[in-house]
Structures are given as structure tokens and as C-alpha cells.
Write an enzyme that holds these catalytic residues in place. Sequence first.
Site, PDB file in Angstrom:
ATOM      1  N   HIS A  90       0.811  -1.219   0.000  1.00 36.21           N
ATOM      2  CA  HIS A  90       0.000   0.000   0.000  1.00 36.21           C
ATOM      3  C   HIS A  90       0.848   1.274   0.000  1.00 36.21           C
ATOM      4  O   HIS A  90       1.842   1.388   0.712  1.00 36.21           O
ATOM      5  CB  HIS A  90      -1.037   0.022   1.122  1.00 36.21           C
ATOM      6  CG  HIS A  90      -0.498   0.008   2.517  1.00 36.21           C
ATOM      7  ND1 HIS A  90      -0.120   1.152   3.171  1.00 36.21           N
ATOM      8  CD2 HIS A  90      -0.289  -1.008   3.382  1.00 36.21           C
ATOM      9  CE1 HIS A  90       0.289   0.832   4.392  1.00 36.21           C
ATOM     10  NE2 HIS A  90       0.215  -0.457   4.546  1.00 36.21           N
ATOM     11  N   GLU A 115      -4.788   1.899   2.747  1.00 42.82           N
ATOM     12  CA  GLU A 115      -4.887   0.711   3.600  1.00 42.82           C
ATOM     13  C   GLU A 115      -5.043   1.120   5.063  1.00 42.82           C
ATOM     14  O   GLU A 115      -5.804   0.515   5.809  1.00 42.82           O
ATOM     15  CB  GLU A 115      -3.629  -0.171   3.450  1.00 42.82           C
ATOM     16  CG  GLU A 115      -3.745  -1.542   4.121  1.00 42.82           C
ATOM     17  CD  GLU A 115      -3.280  -1.563   5.584  1.00 42.82           C
ATOM     18  OE1 GLU A 115      -3.559  -2.553   6.275  1.00 42.82           O
ATOM     19  OE2 GLU A 115      -2.648  -0.581   6.039  1.00 42.82           O
ATOM     20  N   GLU A 116      -4.328   2.184   5.454  1.00 43.55           N
ATOM     21  CA  GLU A 116      -4.224   2.504   6.887  1.00 43.55           C
ATOM     22  C   GLU A 116      -5.538   2.937   7.526  1.00 43.55           C
ATOM     23  O   GLU A 116      -5.842   2.549   8.641  1.00 43.55           O
ATOM     24  CB  GLU A 116      -3.156   3.588   7.117  1.00 43.55           C
ATOM     25  CG  GLU A 116      -1.725   3.154   6.794  1.00 43.55           C
ATOM     26  CD  GLU A 116      -1.202   2.064   7.730  1.00 43.55           C
ATOM     27  OE1 GLU A 116      -1.943   1.592   8.604  1.00 43.55           O
ATOM     28  OE2 GLU A 116      -0.032   1.659   7.552  1.00 43.55           O
ATOM     29  N   HIS A 146       3.958   2.645  12.619  1.00 44.59           N
ATOM     30  CA  HIS A 146       3.101   3.830  12.835  1.00 44.59           C
ATOM     31  C   HIS A 146       3.748   4.888  13.721  1.00 44.59           C
ATOM     32  O   HIS A 146       3.032   5.685  14.341  1.00 44.59           O
ATOM     33  CB  HIS A 146       1.747   3.427  13.441  1.00 44.59           C
ATOM     34  CG  HIS A 146       0.953   2.490  12.594  1.00 44.59           C
ATOM     35  ND1 HIS A 146      -0.276   2.001  12.968  1.00 44.59           N
ATOM     36  CD2 HIS A 146       1.184   1.967  11.364  1.00 44.59           C
ATOM     37  CE1 HIS A 146      -0.749   1.205  12.023  1.00 44.59           C
ATOM     38  NE2 HIS A 146       0.125   1.161  11.044  1.00 44.59           N
ATOM     39  N   ASP A 174       3.245  -6.457   3.308  1.00 43.37           N
ATOM     40  CA  ASP A 174       2.862  -5.366   4.215  1.00 43.37           C
ATOM     41  C   ASP A 174       3.211  -5.719   5.660  1.00 43.37           C
ATOM     42  O   ASP A 174       2.412  -5.546   6.572  1.00 43.37           O
ATOM     43  CB  ASP A 174       1.362  -5.056   4.059  1.00 43.37           C
ATOM     44  CG  ASP A 174       0.937  -3.870   4.929  1.00 43.37           C
ATOM     45  OD1 ASP A 174       1.812  -3.090   5.332  1.00 43.37           O
ATOM     46  OD2 ASP A 174      -0.275  -3.739   5.211  1.00 43.37           O
TER      47      ASP A 174
END
Lengths: 471, 471
Positions: free
Chosen positions: B283, B329-330, B427, B357
Site C-alpha cells: 500500500h 490501507e491505513e 506507525h 505489508d
Amino acid sequence: MKKILCTLALSFFGIHSAMIAQSSDSLNIRKIYDMSLLNGKSYEWLDHLSNQIGGRLSGSFNAEQAVDYTKKELENLGLDKVWLQPVMVPKWTRGEREFAYVQTGPGDTRNLNITALGGSIATAEGGTKAQVIEVQGLEQLREYGEEQIKGKIVFYNRPMRADHILTFEAYGGCVDQRYSGAEEAAKYGAVGVIVRSMNLRMDDLPHTGSMSYGDLTEDQKIPAAAISTNDAAYLSSMLKIQNDLQVYFKMNCKNFPDVQSYNVIGEITGSESPNEIMVVGGHLDSWDLGDGAHDDGAGVVQSMEVLRLLKETGYQPKKTLRVVLFMNEENGLRGGNKYAEVAKEKNEDHVFALESDSGGFTPRGFTFNATDSQFNKVLSWKPLFEPYLIHYFEKGSGGADIGPLEGGDTVLAGLRPDSQRYFDYHHAANDTFDAVNKRELELGAATMASLVYLVDKYGLDSISNTAQLKK
Amino acid sequence: MKKILCTLALSFFGIHSAMIAQSSDSLNIRKIYDMSLLNGKSYEWLDHLSNQIGGRLSGSFNAEQAVDYTKKELENLGLDKVWLQPVMVPKWTRGEREFAYVQTGPGDTRNLNITALGGSIATAEGGTKAQVIEVQGLEQLREYGEEQIKGKIVFYNRPMRADHILTFEAYGGCVDQRYSGAEEAAKYGAVGVIVRSMNLRMDDLPHTGSMSYGDLTEDQKIPAAAISTNDAAYLSSMLKIQNDLQVYFKMNCKNFPDVQSYNVIGEITGSESPNEIMVVGGHLDSWDLGDGAHDDGAGVVQSMEVLRLLKETGYQPKKTLRVVLFMNEENGLRGGNKYAEVAKEKNEDHVFALESDSGGFTPRGFTFNATDSQFNKVLSWKPLFEPYLIHYFEKGSGGADIGPLEGGDTVLAGLRPDSQRYFDYHHAANDTFDAVNKRELELGAATMASLVYLVDKYGLDSISNTAQLKK
């Protein structure tokens, strides 16, 4: 009929026992991993070794601090015996930081990131300046011969091959330049050597490491340095533009007479076969540029942790289990040789030795210096390691420090962590505590402890094991 | 007799063919790895994505830059087709950096490292200050109920379990606190939530990630933040001393209407079965705190590299091979859903999809969402991966973006790199280019390309493959 029934019963009993054994082994190994990941000590020890002591070059104050610290920590574990084994080690000091530049034009220079190779002599007091000649290795040096080499600085620039999956193979294919480069170049009249760092990554850090002058006399020796990969690439491209380029380097390193040092040894005496000895170890000394966290602080604390994990999970080894923290792996192997020498003198029976000296990265498995039958025994344990993603069981060397124990029935084994990033840090200033991941370190310790547990419980001799099963 | 001879001849021929096939596969796979390690492009692409573009939150300028850049780079590869697939995505901005402190005494405060969770509303303009109540998860929240929760900030502090070997399992056991913590706490009258970061390491970095308010109305929503693991431990220990402790936090994040964005798609059209489609992807969007180098810049550039590696090593896919760089995607999965929706509309036959991923770390293997027969086919290729230390072949999910393709005979697969360090960066502000090792990234790309090569050559349907062998 009675015989058949009896055989069937025995078979059933045999299978049943095997299942119980397998299941209790699974549980015990799970306990070992849990203890390491949830209540491990290895990371805390490594923090102290790296940040409160630091680089531990043989013969240095730091190395002696490391001896004292690890001895005290082993004593705190409540082992049956802890002692120091005296060994004389070489002492070499780097002195004031090295300085180098390339002369790119009249009055125009660019500094180069270099570091003295361990054991090198210093340059002349005012430094060494000479024309540089690039070679791709010892073979090309010989082709050039005295005519083209005399009076020059030889620049060894064969890079580690990126297409090796195991980076240690790439290292093995290049390290002759570092180890023998000065000795060979001196024979053709070179005045110094600069070796491309043993590093697969392009960066600014020079990587030191051991070298040898072989049989050269004092006045034949020439100074030897490593240069960072970025600067090696730069120097090489500059030489393509200007092939009479001159390089200056100044090094202040010095060799001293041997000094007293020690291997640190702790022991849990075997409850059933105390005369059968298993060793687990790493080396306490390191190079001086970083903290020696991966090389080999990790191996030291993992080896100490093996004994603690077995103790804390309530496993009492049948054989004697020793942790040996070897001194002077990096520039002499005096500790490894001494330990084997004493073992031989005392006629000790070493059945197994396991070394961790490939960094504190995620463990992948082990290599074994063993007979086919011993190796097959080990392979039968592979399923027990699967839940921990430990899959790599291959024949191969155990490690430098335990190498001198080779012979007889002794099985030598080496922990094999993931090797991809090892040479990013190896012998360089970035081999520091922050480069070691706590979980990866702990997984390695648990993996080692699990193998030691199985070796202790089942032995490595398939015949004696069968005998045990029959009891 | 004739029949027997014929059968023998066929068998011999069959065995011989199989041997040749195996050996040519080994060579082709070796070529793929060599190309990736010696002349790879993935690292260069990742450098640009990370350092010249940076964090690529859906709907941001950076995300659109990433669309333009990767489209241009795919065009440079000379694929048969490159196009953008429009998709509307949510837009959420963090605004001015968050600020938080704990009131340790009158006029005495200590700052806390927090970050808004993706999708959270802002605090009141002057910030939110309230008493904190610590819970170990949603269950304990419900036990406390409205009486104890109302008017307070709920502090979710259940840590990831260190004893899971696969760190994604530890993540799965905790992430409900982040995803549903605010929705659930709001139901009991909480005024905000602070969630311990999904991080196995103790450090100062808060880790963001997606959250949902479920069916809450606008006025029921409460602000939600993540707190660093060090500060979570600090806050917890302070609460033991002083259980009416107050925390202040101020967040300036904002939700906007959906904006136009794109999946980026490139294709090598199949030479024999162009209607059978294989997808490889990652992604393109990322969180905004770091560069999104591991999550999922690595997957993006590895997926692009798969097509380049096959092209450069001279392999012409029989089936159509698409790289899909999914958007969003997130915080929405809009790209993955859109791609599957269009595929369904066009009645496309997706035989295989592979996602990367899970970070750019050393590849260990794959998980497969497949039938037993398909999975057994894959397992028959395992020996070809052994030289590259790829050993992990398990059933499991493929990945979030390709998930919507599930159904029919489509096999979904996910690259499984070593997971030990993934949540150190996930993240957070340290998910940057320098945290990705070039070799590890390249090994992942080659591993993916090798699997795609085998799927293309032999298919995943054992029956059709037998048919092919008979030809």
C-alpha cells in the site's frame, strides 16, 4: 504368541514414552523461551557491558573491568563454581585517532575515514604520504610485482560479494586482504596498505579487525588501515581520473608486551555425569571502536543467560554445564587456546561446546561440527524448535573460541543468527548497545538454552541414548 | 510388454523432465536473487518515497506525489500497461503537534509523549483535562461501568505480550484497545482515551493507528490518543501513588470530506493465458509520523521490483502479472475494496495475489489463504527456497489490501519477514528509510518474485498442472 504380545506391549510402551518425552520437552522449552522473553537478564547485562564498560580490547582496563563484572554476576547466579582462568594476552593500543587525506590537487585535500587495523604498527611520526595503487586482492598485487608496488600505498578494494545469502561467506571471500594484505604488500616494497572495510553497506565507518605480519622482521613491517566503503568508492573513482594520486595517513598505534588476563568460567556441576562437560560461551574481549555489543557482548550475555534460564526453570543438568567467557578472540585467540590446553592437561571429557559469536540478531539455527550419527541425533530435535522459527541445522564450524576443543567425540556448535546486518556493525564504531534488539537477543539465549537442555537430557551419542531408553 | 516398455519410457521421460525443470527453476531463481542483490532498484525507489516524499497519509499532498512518482517509475520499466484507478479516500489531518501533561502536584507537571489516533476528533479548543482511570482492556472498562468511568479519561494499558514469537499475534491481542477503545469508553461517559502504544519496546515514541467510533453520533465522540510505552509505564506507576491524578491533552486533528485519489497499477500482459491474473502489491499510503519506509514503502517497492526482476532476468509471464499499489490501507481500505470491486465488475479471473505489508525485514516465508491442494502445490516448491533460508510456509491471511479478492479459486499470499523489530517502528516517527536494511529489502523482493515465477510457470491447480505435464 507371548513373545509377539510382549513386543507389541514394548512397542506401545516405547511410543507412549516417546510421546510423553516429546510433550514434556515442548513444555520445558516453552518455559525456557517464556523466561527469556518475560524475565530475561541478558539485555540488562549487555547494557552494563556496553554502556558502563564499553569496548573491551584485550589487555585494556575495560577488558579487566569486564572480567570483574561478569565474574561477580555469575557469582550472583549461585552457580556451583565460578573462577578465573589466567591467560597472557597481547596488548595493542590505537592511541590518538587516525587521520588521512587524499591530495586532490595542489593544496587541495579531502579527508578519508580510516582506522588502524588491529596489530598494525604506527606510521612514521610525521605520517606516511605516497602514491596509491589500487588492487582487487593479493593475486593482482603479485601480478603488479615490485616494479609497480615499490614505494606506494597499496589500496585493496575487492568488495564483499552482495550475492552471497550468508554474509559470512562474503566476508570469507575478502578478509584475506585485511589479514595478509600488509605482509604481502611489504614483500614488494609498499610503504603502507589501506583496505576497503569488510562491510556490505555503503557508509562512512571504517571497520577494524585483526591482521598479521607473518614472519616479517620489525623493519619490514608497514602500517595498515581500513577505509570506509564510501571512501573506498570515492578513492577508486578518483584514481580513474588521476592515477598518480597521493594519500597521506597518520596512525599512532602501538604494540606492548603481553599482559595478564583471564577467561571467566562458571559451572553447574552435573547431577549424574559430572565428568561429562558441556560448554557454552562467547568472547569477552572486543574491538575498541564501538561497545562490542554485537561482537561479542551478545554472545557473552546469552551464554550467561543459558545457565540462568535452566536454573530458573528448574532444570538440573545431568552433565556438568560450564559458561566460558573467553578472552582475546579478536587478536590472538589466547583464551580459547588456553581453555582447551587446560582441559587437555586435566583430561576433561568435553562432550559438547556451543558458541555464540555472530551477533545478537534473530536466531535462525545452528551449525554443527559433528559426525553423521551425532548430527542425525540433533536433527531429530528439529520439530521442537519449529514453534520458535528455528529451522537452520547444518554441518559447519562451531566458533573460533571453542575450535581448539575439536577432537574425539566432542560436538562443536555455533548459534546462527540472521546474518544480513552483521557486517554493518562488525568491528566498527556503530557496534553499540542500541544496535541490539532486546527480543532478538533473548530469543537467541533461549534457543541456545533449549539445545543445551536437549544435549544434556538425551546426549549426542545415539548408542548410549538407546541404552538409556531401554532402562 | 510393449505397453510396459512404453510406460517405463514415459516414466523415465517424466522423471527426466522433472529433474530438468527443477534444475532450470533453481537457476532462474538464482538469477532473480542475483539481480535483486547486485542490481536492485527497490532501495533507490524507497529512498525517494521516504526522503523526497515522506509520510503519505491518504488524501494528503504527499500521497498524490507518491501516486505520480510510482506511476512514472512503472512507466519507465516499459510494462505493457500502466494506469491509475480512481478511488475516493478519507482525509484526516493531524494539525499542530499534540501536547499532553500529567499534573503531579499543584503547579507541578510532567509532559507526556502522545499522538492522536488516526480519525480521532480534536480535544476542546482549550484542551481536555480530567482524572485518569487505568484499565487493562475493554472487559475491565465494562466492569468499572459508568459509575467509575463518567467524566474521566480512560487509560488503556494492556501491554503487548512479549512471549508471542510472532509479534503480530501480540499486536492482535491488544489492538482492540486502540481500535474500539474510544467508542466503548464514550458509552460510559468518558471524556477521552489514552492508549498504550502498540509497541513491544520501552521507548518514548507514541504509535498512531486507525480507530473507529462505530455508530456514535458526532456529539458522542471523544478524542483518542496513543501514549509512548515509557510514559504509559510512568503514568501507571504514578496512578499507584496518586489515584486521582489528572491528565491534560490537546489535539488539533480534523476530519474532512472524502477526496479523490488512486490505486497505481502496472501490468505485464500474459503471453499464454492473459485472462488469468496474478497480483503483487503493497500500500502506497502510510501514517504521517515517519516516512512510512517499513509500512508500507517496503511493500510498494518490493512489488514494483517483482515485475522488474522478472523482466530483467528474461522471464516472460504466461499469465498476466499486475503490480497494484493500493491507496488507503491505513484508514479505510478503500483502495483494496475498489480494486476488488472493479475486478468483479469486469469479471476478471484472479488466480493469485501476493501482498507485502509486514515491513522490509529479512524474509522468512509466506502465509497462504488457499485450499489444501493448492497449499500442497506450494509446499512442493519449498526446496527451491531453501538456499535463501526461506522456510516458513503456513496457512494464514494474505494481507488487508488483497483480502477483498478472497473467493473462488483465488490464492492469497502474504510475505512474512522477520517480525521481531516490526512494532518498534510501526506507525511511529522512527519508521524512516534508515531503519530499512538494503539487503533485507532486496531479499524480500527476490523471494516474492521467485514465488510469482513458480505460480506463473506451474499454476496453483494441481489438476491443470498435470494436464500441462502431459502435453
